[in-house]
Design a protein around this motif. Structure first.
Motif, PDB file in Angstrom:
ATOM      1  N   ARG A  81       5.548   9.610  -9.442  1.00 56.67           N
ATOM      2  CA  ARG A  81       5.243   9.714 -10.880  1.00 56.67           C
ATOM      3  C   ARG A  81       4.360  10.929 -11.149  1.00 56.67           C
ATOM      4  NH1 ARG A  81       9.447   7.071 -12.205  1.00 56.67           N
ATOM      5  NH2 ARG A  81       9.358   4.796 -12.180  1.00 56.67           N
ATOM      6  N   ASP A  82       3.360  11.114 -10.315  1.00 52.44           N
ATOM      7  CA  ASP A  82       2.428  12.225 -10.537  1.00 52.44           C
ATOM      8  C   ASP A  82       3.105  13.574 -10.302  1.00 52.44           C
ATOM      9  OD1 ASP A  82       0.688  10.199 -11.047  1.00 52.44           O
ATOM     10  OD2 ASP A  82      -0.472  10.411  -9.190  1.00 52.44           O
ATOM     11  N   CYS A  83       4.208  13.584  -9.561  1.00 54.59           N
ATOM     12  CA  CYS A  83       4.960  14.822  -9.353  1.00 54.59           C
ATOM     13  C   CYS A  83       6.077  14.969 -10.374  1.00 54.59           C
ATOM     14  CB  CYS A  83       5.534  14.870  -7.937  1.00 54.59           C
ATOM     15  SG  CYS A  83       4.269  15.090  -6.682  1.00 54.59           S
ATOM     16  N   GLY A 138       0.810  -1.220   0.000  1.00 55.84           N
ATOM     17  CA  GLY A 138       0.000   0.000   0.000  1.00 55.84           C
ATOM     18  C   GLY A 138       0.839   1.264   0.000  1.00 55.84           C
ATOM     19  N   LYS A 139       1.645   1.433   1.048  1.00 54.84           N
ATOM     20  CA  LYS A 139       2.420   2.673   1.133  1.00 54.84           C
ATOM     21  C   LYS A 139       3.450   2.768   0.018  1.00 54.84           C
ATOM     22  CE  LYS A 139       1.845   5.328   3.619  1.00 54.84           C
ATOM     23  NZ  LYS A 139       2.224   5.313   5.047  1.00 54.84           N
ATOM     24  N   ALA A 140       4.164   1.678  -0.244  1.00 52.21           N
ATOM     25  CA  ALA A 140       5.194   1.704  -1.283  1.00 52.21           C
ATOM     26  C   ALA A 140       4.589   2.098  -2.630  1.00 52.21           C
ATOM     27  CB  ALA A 140       5.871   0.343  -1.390  1.00 52.21           C
ATOM     28  N   GLN A 141       3.486   1.488  -2.976  1.00 54.54           N
ATOM     29  CA  GLN A 141       2.865   1.760  -4.278  1.00 54.54           C
ATOM     30  C   GLN A 141       2.321   3.182  -4.339  1.00 54.54           C
ATOM     31  OE1 GLN A 141       2.046  -0.928  -2.284  1.00 54.54           O
ATOM     32  NE2 GLN A 141       3.456  -2.318  -3.304  1.00 54.54           N
ATOM     33  N   ARG A 142       1.804   3.646  -3.219  1.00 51.48           N
ATOM     34  CA  ARG A 142       1.279   5.014  -3.202  1.00 51.48           C
ATOM     35  C   ARG A 142       2.398   6.027  -3.353  1.00 51.48           C
ATOM     36  NH1 ARG A 142      -1.374   8.213   1.624  1.00 51.48           N
ATOM     37  NH2 ARG A 142      -2.272   9.965   0.460  1.00 51.48           N
ATOM     38  N   VAL A 143       3.517   5.791  -2.671  1.00 48.75           N
ATOM     39  CA  VAL A 143       4.664   6.694  -2.776  1.00 48.75           C
ATOM     40  C   VAL A 143       5.184   6.720  -4.216  1.00 48.75           C
ATOM     41  CG1 VAL A 143       7.114   6.861  -2.135  1.00 48.75           C
ATOM     42  CG2 VAL A 143       5.362   6.655  -0.353  1.00 48.75           C
ATOM     43  N   ILE A 144       5.259   5.549  -4.826  1.00 49.83           N
ATOM     44  CA  ILE A 144       5.736   5.493  -6.213  1.00 49.83           C
ATOM     45  C   ILE A 144       4.774   6.264  -7.131  1.00 49.83           C
ATOM     46  CG2 ILE A 144       6.138   3.953  -8.176  1.00 49.83           C
ATOM     47  CD1 ILE A 144       7.075   1.835  -6.033  1.00 49.83           C
ATOM     48  N   ALA A 145       3.476   6.040  -6.952  1.00 49.17           N
ATOM     49  CA  ALA A 145       2.495   6.751  -7.789  1.00 49.17           C
ATOM     50  C   ALA A 145       2.581   8.262  -7.578  1.00 49.17           C
ATOM     51  CB  ALA A 145       1.080   6.244  -7.470  1.00 49.17           C
ATOM     52  N   LEU A 146       2.787   8.684  -6.343  1.00 50.51           N
ATOM     53  CA  LEU A 146       2.917  10.119  -6.061  1.00 50.51           C
ATOM     54  C   LEU A 146       4.163  10.693  -6.737  1.00 50.51           C
ATOM     55  CD1 LEU A 146       1.959  10.214  -2.266  1.00 50.51           C
ATOM     56  CD2 LEU A 146       0.831  11.555  -4.059  1.00 50.51           C
ATOM     57  N   LEU A 193       4.611  -7.256  -4.482  1.00 52.88           N
ATOM     58  CA  LEU A 193       3.373  -6.483  -4.300  1.00 52.88           C
ATOM     59  C   LEU A 193       3.265  -5.345  -5.314  1.00 52.88           C
ATOM     60  CD1 LEU A 193       3.211  -6.632  -0.427  1.00 52.88           C
ATOM     61  CD2 LEU A 193       1.478  -7.494  -2.009  1.00 52.88           C
ATOM     62  N   CYS A 194       4.403  -4.772  -5.724  1.00 48.71           N
ATOM     63  CA  CYS A 194       4.333  -3.767  -6.794  1.00 48.71           C
ATOM     64  C   CYS A 194       3.845  -4.417  -8.080  1.00 48.71           C
ATOM     65  CB  CYS A 194       5.702  -3.118  -7.005  1.00 48.71           C
ATOM     66  SG  CYS A 194       6.131  -1.965  -5.692  1.00 48.71           S
ATOM     67  N   ALA A 195       4.323  -5.639  -8.359  1.00 45.86           N
ATOM     68  CA  ALA A 195       3.872  -6.350  -9.558  1.00 45.86           C
ATOM     69  C   ALA A 195       2.375  -6.624  -9.481  1.00 45.86           C
ATOM     70  CB  ALA A 195       4.652  -7.653  -9.710  1.00 45.86           C
ATOM     71  N   LEU A 196       1.900  -6.984  -8.304  1.00 48.79           N
ATOM     72  CA  LEU A 196       0.466  -7.262  -8.140  1.00 48.79           C
ATOM     73  C   LEU A 196      -0.367  -5.999  -8.404  1.00 48.79           C
ATOM     74  CD1 LEU A 196      -1.266  -9.435  -5.536  1.00 48.79           C
ATOM     75  CD2 LEU A 196      -2.061  -7.100  -5.793  1.00 48.79           C
ATOM     76  N   TYR A 197       0.081  -4.872  -7.891  1.00 43.13           N
ATOM     77  CA  TYR A 197      -0.642  -3.615  -8.157  1.00 43.13           C
ATOM     78  C   TYR A 197      -0.693  -3.343  -9.658  1.00 43.13           C
ATOM     79  CZ  TYR A 197      -1.619  -1.649  -3.516  1.00 43.13           C
ATOM     80  OH  TYR A 197      -2.147  -1.393  -2.272  1.00 43.13           O
ATOM     81  N   GLU A 198       0.439  -3.554 -10.340  1.00 39.08           N
ATOM     82  CA  GLU A 198       0.463  -3.295 -11.779  1.00 39.08           C
ATOM     83  C   GLU A 198      -0.481  -4.246 -12.510  1.00 39.08           C
ATOM     84  OE1 GLU A 198       4.815  -2.288 -12.800  1.00 39.08           O
ATOM     85  OE2 GLU A 198       3.394  -0.712 -13.352  1.00 39.08           O
ATOM     86  N   GLU A 199      -0.508  -5.510 -12.075  1.00 43.42           N
ATOM     87  CA  GLU A 199      -1.447  -6.465 -12.690  1.00 43.42           C
ATOM     88  C   GLU A 199      -2.894  -6.021 -12.491  1.00 43.42           C
ATOM     89  OE1 GLU A 199      -0.529 -10.177 -10.779  1.00 43.42           O
ATOM     90  OE2 GLU A 199       1.536 -10.105 -11.546  1.00 43.42           O
ATOM     91  N   HIS A 200      -3.145  -5.295 -11.414  1.00 44.14           N
ATOM     92  CA  HIS A 200      -4.500  -4.826 -11.142  1.00 44.14           C
ATOM     93  C   HIS A 200      -4.731  -3.411 -11.668  1.00 44.14           C
ATOM     94  CE1 HIS A 200      -4.497  -8.430  -8.701  1.00 44.14           C
ATOM     95  NE2 HIS A 200      -5.798  -8.321  -8.595  1.00 44.14           N
ATOM     96  N   GLY A 201      -3.888  -2.977 -12.602  1.00 46.49           N
ATOM     97  CA  GLY A 201      -4.168  -1.746 -13.327  1.00 46.49           C
ATOM     98  C   GLY A 201      -3.598  -0.473 -12.735  1.00 46.49           C
ATOM     99  N   VAL A 202      -2.712  -0.579 -11.747  1.00 45.34           N
ATOM    100  CA  VAL A 202      -2.106   0.631 -11.177  1.00 45.34           C
ATOM    101  C   VAL A 202      -0.737   0.831 -11.845  1.00 45.34           C
ATOM    102  CG1 VAL A 202      -1.314   1.771  -9.076  1.00 45.34           C
ATOM    103  CG2 VAL A 202      -3.287   0.218  -8.985  1.00 45.34           C
ATOM    104  N   ASP A 203      -0.607   1.890 -12.654  1.00 47.38           N
ATOM    105  CA  ASP A 203       0.622   2.125 -13.397  1.00 47.38           C
ATOM    106  C   ASP A 203       1.674   2.762 -12.478  1.00 47.38           C
ATOM    107  OD1 ASP A 203       2.574   2.601 -15.260  1.00 47.38           O
ATOM    108  OD2 ASP A 203       1.546   4.293 -16.214  1.00 47.38           O
ATOM    109  N   LEU A 204       2.827   2.108 -12.347  1.00 46.36           N
ATOM    110  CA  LEU A 204       3.871   2.600 -11.448  1.00 46.36           C
ATOM    111  C   LEU A 204       5.133   3.025 -12.199  1.00 46.36           C
ATOM    112  CD1 LEU A 204       3.503  -0.066  -8.589  1.00 46.36           C
ATOM    113  CD2 LEU A 204       2.535   2.256  -8.657  1.00 46.36           C
ATOM    114  N   GLY A 205       5.092   2.980 -13.531  1.00 47.92           N
ATOM    115  CA  GLY A 205       6.277   3.367 -14.303  1.00 47.92           C
ATOM    116  C   GLY A 205       7.364   2.304 -14.226  1.00 47.92           C
ATOM    117  N   VAL A 206       8.603   2.683 -14.599  1.00 46.40           N
ATOM    118  CA  VAL A 206       9.694   1.702 -14.658  1.00 46.40           C
ATOM    119  C   VAL A 206      10.252   1.451 -13.261  1.00 46.40           C
ATOM    120  CG1 VAL A 206      11.971   1.174 -15.609  1.00 46.40           C
ATOM    121  CG2 VAL A 206      10.290   2.422 -16.995  1.00 46.40           C
TER     122      VAL A 206
END
Ligand SMILES: [Zn+2]
Ligand SMILES: [Zn+2]
Length: 350
Positions: A201-203, A191-199, A218-231
Motif C-alpha cells: 500500500r505504501d508503495c 506479522g509478515k503478511a500484514q507488513r507485506v500488505i502495508a508495504l 489475523l489480517c482482520a485482527l490487525y485492522e481491528e487494532h488500527g492497522v489499515d491494510l486497504g481492500v
C-alpha cells in the motif's frame, strides 16, 4: 480485569549479589517464579509476542500486552491460558520484589521487550525485535540495562537486510511486466503478511489484495487494532481470470501445493529474511525472492547491544556464536543460551 500477578508476601530481604543475575538461563525470573516465553506450560508466563515459538497455550497465568493476548486468543482460543493479565507498554508492574515493564520490540503487533528490575539490577529480554520502521508494529524503543538477553536470528555479518520498500518496488515492476500472470507472495500469517500488505500500500498498490484462507483472521485482527491494510479479498472468491495481474498472499507451504493451481501462471515470491541466502531461495523454487525480515540484522544487533550499555549479554534464538564472539571482543561478558524450543521454529519464513 483480575490481577493474577499479584504481589505475594515479601520474602525477607537478603543482601543483593549484583554479580548474580536474578534471571535463570531458561528465562525463569527467580524471585517471582515466572518464565518468559516458556516452551512448556507454566503456572506464570510472561509472553513477548504471539509467534508460536514464544506463545504456547496451556499456561496457568499469562502476562502480556493487550495485542499479544488478542493474538493468542485468536490463534489458540479464548481459554488457551488459565487467566490473562494485560499490561500496556511503559506501565511498570510491581510483582513482589520485581518490577516488570514492557517496551515495544518493533517485531509484530504487540511485541514487547521485557524489562525486569530487582534490587537495582536491570535485565532486558528482547524477544524478537527489529528497529526498521514498520507501521504494523509499535516502534522499537531502546532500553538501557545491565544484562541484555538478545535474539540472534540473523546474527551473522552476511545478514544485512536491504530496504524493504526497494524489495516491494521490485515486485511491483514484475507485476507490471507480466499482466497475464498472478503474483503469489509466500509469507508467515502473523506479522509478515500484514507488513507485506502495508508495504504494498505504501508503495502505491491500491488494487484489492487477495488472501489465502489462512491469512484472513489475523489480517482482520490487525485492522481491528488500527492497522489499515486497504481492500482485502479471499482468493477463493475470485475466478482464475480475475487473478491475472493481481497479488495474492499465502503461507509459504501453500504456494507449492494444489491450492496454487487456481492461480493463472503464478510467479512464486517469498518474503523472508532468509531470502538473502540464494541457495535457500533456489531450493524452494522461488522465482522472486524478497528479502523482508522482521528481525534485527547483524548491524542492528550490534548497535542495540552497544546502546543498551549492558555489560553482560546472553545470546539466544538463532546464530549465537558470532554475536557472542563480537561481544567478547568489545569487552563484554557474553554467553550463548541454548534454549531448545526455539530451534523448532515455525517461523522459518520470517
Ligand atoms: Zn517472532
Ligand atoms: Zn521467534
Amino acid at each position: 480485569m483480575m490481577r493474577i500477578f499479584e504481589p505475594r508476601v515479601a520474602a525477607a530481604v537478603k543482601l543483593a549479589d549484583m554479580s548474580k543475575p536474578f534471571l535463570a538461563r531458561d528465562l525463569r525470573v527467580d524471585p517471582i517464579a515466572a518464565y518468559i516465553d516458556p516452551p512448556v506450560p507454566r503456572e506464570r508466563a510472561i509472553i513477548t509476542h504471539g509467534h508460536a515459538d514464544h506463545a504456547r497455550s496451556g499456561h496457568g497465568a499469562v502476562l502480556a500486552t493487550p495485542d499479544t493476548i488478542a493474538i493468542m486468543k485468536v490463534r489458540y482460543g479464548e481459554d488457551c491460558a488459565g487467566r490473562f493479565q494485560a499490561l500496556d507498554y511503559g506501565e511498570p508492574l510491581q510483582v513482589d520484589e520485581v518490577t516488570v515493564t514492557f517496551f515495544p520490540a518493533g517485531h509484530i503487533l504487540g511485541s514487547a521487550q521485557v524489562l525486569l528490575e530487582h534490587r537495582g539490577q536491570r535485565i532486558v529480554v528482547t524477544g524478537d525485535y527489529k528497529r526498521l520502521k514498520d507501521r504494523t508494529a509499535q516502534p522499537f524503543e531502546l532500553v538501557r540495562c545491565d544484562l541484555l538477553v538478545t535474539e540472534a536470528t540473523f546474527g551473522l555479518p552476511v545478514f544485512q537486510h536491504p530496504d524493504p520498500r526497494a524489495e516491494m518496488r521490485r515486485l511491483l515492476r514484475s507485476v507490471a511486466d507480466s499482466p497475464q500472470r498472478s503474483h503469489v507472495i509466500g509469507c508467515y500469517a502473523l506479522g509478515k503478511a500484514q507488513r507485506v500488505i502495508a508495504l504494498l500500500r505504501d508503495c502505491g498498490w491500491t488494487a484489492p489484495i487477495y488472501l489465502h484462507g489462512a491469512m484472513i483472521r489475523l489480517c482482520a485482527l490487525y485492522e481491528e487494532h488500527g492497522v489499515d491494510l486497504g481492500v482485502l479479498k479471499p482468493s477463493l472468491e475470485a475466478t482464475k481470470a480475475e487473478l491475472a495481474g493481481q497479488i495474492v498472499i499465502a503461507p509459504p507451504s501453500a504456494i507449492k501445493d494444489r491450492w496454487s493451481r487456481r492461480l493463472p501462471d503464478p510467479v512464486l515470491a517469498v518474503a523472508s529474511g532468509w531470502m538473502s541466502v540464494k541457495q535457500r531461495a533456489r531450493q524452494g523454487g522461488v522465482e522472486l525472492p524478497l528479502v523482508i525480515s522482521d528481525h534485527a540484522d547483524w548491524n542492528e544487533l550490534r548497535q542495540t547491544i552497544a546502546e543498551t550499555g549492558a555489560e553482560r549479554v546472553w545470546v539466544t534464538h538463532g546464530r549465537e556464536d558470532a554475536l557472542v564472539y563480537h561481544c567478547r571482543q568489545q569487552g563484554l561478558e557474553a554467553e550463548p543460551l541454548n534454549i531448545a524450543a526455539y530451534d523448532e521454529g515455525e517461523e522459518d519464513a520470517e
